[in-house]
Design an enzyme around this catalytic site. Sequence first.
Site, PDB file in Angstrom:
ATOM      1  N   TYR A 158      33.793  52.728  44.623  1.00  0.00           N
ATOM      2  CA  TYR A 158      34.447  52.317  43.374  1.00  0.00           C
ATOM      3  C   TYR A 158      35.786  53.051  43.181  1.00  0.00           C
ATOM      4  O   TYR A 158      36.818  52.416  42.921  1.00  0.00           O
ATOM      5  CB  TYR A 158      33.504  52.601  42.201  1.00  0.00           C
ATOM      6  CG  TYR A 158      34.023  52.114  40.860  1.00  0.00           C
ATOM      7  CD1 TYR A 158      34.099  50.760  40.579  1.00  0.00           C
ATOM      8  CD2 TYR A 158      34.422  53.022  39.875  1.00  0.00           C
ATOM      9  CE1 TYR A 158      34.563  50.314  39.347  1.00  0.00           C
ATOM     10  CE2 TYR A 158      34.878  52.583  38.644  1.00  0.00           C
ATOM     11  CZ  TYR A 158      34.956  51.222  38.382  1.00  0.00           C
ATOM     12  OH  TYR A 158      35.415  50.778  37.166  1.00  0.00           O
ATOM     13  N   LYS A 162      39.628  51.468  43.104  1.00  0.00           N
ATOM     14  CA  LYS A 162      40.520  51.549  41.938  1.00  0.00           C
ATOM     15  C   LYS A 162      41.788  52.348  42.256  1.00  0.00           C
ATOM     16  O   LYS A 162      42.877  52.015  41.774  1.00  0.00           O
ATOM     17  CB  LYS A 162      39.770  52.159  40.755  1.00  0.00           C
ATOM     18  CG  LYS A 162      38.603  51.302  40.251  1.00  0.00           C
ATOM     19  CD  LYS A 162      39.044  49.912  39.787  1.00  0.00           C
ATOM     20  CE  LYS A 162      37.926  49.150  39.084  1.00  0.00           C
ATOM     21  NZ  LYS A 162      38.336  47.846  38.583  1.00  0.00           N
TER      22      LYS A 162
HETATM   23  N1  LIG Z   1      33.063  49.332  31.055  1.00  0.00           N
HETATM   24  C1  LIG Z   1      33.694  50.436  31.435  1.00  0.00           C
HETATM   25  O1  LIG Z   1      33.383  51.557  30.965  1.00  0.00           O
HETATM   26  C2  LIG Z   1      34.828  50.342  32.412  1.00  0.00           C
HETATM   27  C3  LIG Z   1      35.612  51.482  32.590  1.00  0.00           C
HETATM   28  C4  LIG Z   1      36.687  51.411  33.478  1.00  0.00           C
HETATM   29  C5  LIG Z   1      36.969  50.233  34.141  1.00  0.00           C
HETATM   30  N2  LIG Z   1      36.176  49.145  33.950  1.00  0.00           N
HETATM   31  C6  LIG Z   1      36.526  47.922  34.688  1.00  0.00           C
HETATM   32  O2  LIG Z   1      36.495  46.829  33.795  1.00  0.00           O
HETATM   33  C7  LIG Z   1      36.280  45.622  34.540  1.00  0.00           C
HETATM   34  C8  LIG Z   1      35.213  44.807  33.823  1.00  0.00           C
HETATM   35  O3  LIG Z   1      33.987  45.522  33.861  1.00  0.00           O
HETATM   36  P1  LIG Z   1      32.963  45.576  32.646  1.00  0.00           P
HETATM   37  O4  LIG Z   1      32.641  46.995  32.429  1.00  0.00           O
HETATM   38  O5  LIG Z   1      33.440  44.725  31.539  1.00  0.00           O
HETATM   39  O6  LIG Z   1      31.647  44.959  33.341  1.00  0.00           O
HETATM   40  P2  LIG Z   1      30.941  43.552  33.322  1.00  0.00           P
HETATM   41  O7  LIG Z   1      30.618  43.140  31.935  1.00  0.00           O
HETATM   42  O8  LIG Z   1      29.842  43.672  34.319  1.00  0.00           O
HETATM   43  O9  LIG Z   1      32.050  42.549  33.854  1.00  0.00           O
HETATM   44  C9  LIG Z   1      32.303  42.350  35.216  1.00  0.00           C
HETATM   45  C10 LIG Z   1      32.955  41.000  35.418  1.00  0.00           C
HETATM   46  O10 LIG Z   1      33.317  40.883  36.815  1.00  0.00           O
HETATM   47  C11 LIG Z   1      32.791  39.677  37.333  1.00  0.00           C
HETATM   48  N3  LIG Z   1      32.372  39.818  38.729  1.00  0.00           N
HETATM   49  C12 LIG Z   1      31.456  40.685  39.232  1.00  0.00           C
HETATM   50  N4  LIG Z   1      31.250  40.433  40.549  1.00  0.00           N
HETATM   51  C13 LIG Z   1      32.064  39.376  40.869  1.00  0.00           C
HETATM   52  C14 LIG Z   1      32.284  38.636  42.061  1.00  0.00           C
HETATM   53  N5  LIG Z   1      31.608  38.887  43.205  1.00  0.00           N
HETATM   54  N6  LIG Z   1      33.193  37.630  42.036  1.00  0.00           N
HETATM   55  C15 LIG Z   1      33.860  37.347  40.889  1.00  0.00           C
HETATM   56  N7  LIG Z   1      33.677  38.003  39.730  1.00  0.00           N
HETATM   57  C16 LIG Z   1      32.777  38.994  39.725  1.00  0.00           C
HETATM   58  C17 LIG Z   1      31.560  39.362  36.483  1.00  0.00           C
HETATM   59  O11 LIG Z   1      31.289  37.973  36.536  1.00  0.00           O
HETATM   60  P3  LIG Z   1      29.796  37.324  36.357  1.00  0.00           P
HETATM   61  O12 LIG Z   1      29.025  38.270  35.479  1.00  0.00           O
HETATM   62  O13 LIG Z   1      30.064  35.996  35.736  1.00  0.00           O
HETATM   63  O14 LIG Z   1      29.178  37.210  37.715  1.00  0.00           O
HETATM   64  C18 LIG Z   1      32.007  39.841  35.102  1.00  0.00           C
HETATM   65  O15 LIG Z   1      32.709  38.832  34.428  1.00  0.00           O
HETATM   66  C19 LIG Z   1      35.903  46.073  35.956  1.00  0.00           C
HETATM   67  O16 LIG Z   1      37.003  45.922  36.811  1.00  0.00           O
HETATM   68  C20 LIG Z   1      35.555  47.536  35.782  1.00  0.00           C
HETATM   69  O17 LIG Z   1      35.782  48.272  36.960  1.00  0.00           O
HETATM   70  C21 LIG Z   1      35.102  49.171  33.113  1.00  0.00           C
END
Ligand SMILES: NC(=O)c1ccc[n+]([C@@H]2O[C@H](COP(=O)([O-])OP(=O)(O)OC[C@H]3O[C@@H](n4cnc5c(N)ncnc54)[C@H](OP(=O)(O)O)[C@@H]3O)[C@@H](O)[C@H]2O)c1
Length: 259
Positions: A158, A162
Amino acid sequence: MKGLTGKRVLITGASSGIGAGMAKVLAREGCKLVLHFNRNEAGIEKTLKTVTEFGVEASILQCDFRQPETLNAFFQQAWSVFDGLDGLVNNAGVVSKTTALKDADGTQFMNTLAVNLQAPYLLSTAFAKACIAAKQGGAIVNNSSIHAQATCEWFSAYAASKAGLDAMSKVQAVEWGQHGIRVNVLAPGVVPVERTHTILSEPNMAKKWHEKIPAGRYGTTEEMGEATAYLLSDATAWMTGSVLTLDGGLIARGNYPSR
Ligand SMILES: NC(=O)c1ccc[n+]([C@@H]2O[C@H](COP(=O)([O-])OP(=O)(O)OC[C@H]3O[C@@H](n4cnc5c(N)ncnc54)[C@H](OP(=O)(O)O)[C@@H]3O)[C@@H](O)[C@H]2O)c1
């Protein structure tokens, strides 16, 4: 926000979490949205319903980013929905956690890189080519993480994905500045989403995190949406190649003992 009304934006990973929060804020700002999802059909329908309540046009598209050969066709479909795009938000990502020793054949490492780094590379490049051909500028926001800056055990895939995204964004900003295409990075700290709701709302865990975060709380998906709107808007017309960290001060504080 300045210059956002009517902008056509593709948001990847809009079916839950931060992507859904981004969609809500961009809809409130009057953007026309192409909303991507992979497996979560119920989630993307919910996002679509939320954004259309703001009276904006929106459309949904499915694609699995572990299949890079499908990405160009996916992008062309997204571009054609509103006959062009002004913004691209590379938000979709997998938060993979494993030790390198348990992933010795690198399967999880390669899958993580495919979704978190290779897909943004291919989509951003297709976006830049299309913008240049259409003789227009554009704005890209890449959703990275504080793990690109400081990380911990279990996150080798991860954090590498990033950190690569941050570096790639800077190079693309340099290469595409002459074409009026801006590339910036959002670096969120800890933001509870459906995926992490149970663990992060557990009182002991929440207490541990809140003590570590100078602002004393987690971030929200809508705060990530506000920052994304800012990066897409004309308020940041001279900003490119930058990383905007939103983490309540977590990274600014070194790992020193508390006083
Ligand atoms: N939440 C945090 O604390 C946090 C912190 C820093 C960065 N981020 C970043 O924020 C972004 C969103 O994450 P989130 O935390 O909101 O999690 P999340 O709710 O699990 O969202 C992840 C999204 O990515 C999509 N995805 C996953 N695998 C995929 C694939 N193989 N092909 C296409 N799309 C795919 C999912 O689509 P489906 O569910 O429809 O399959 C979902 O819409 C990520 O890049 C993550 O690294 C999150």
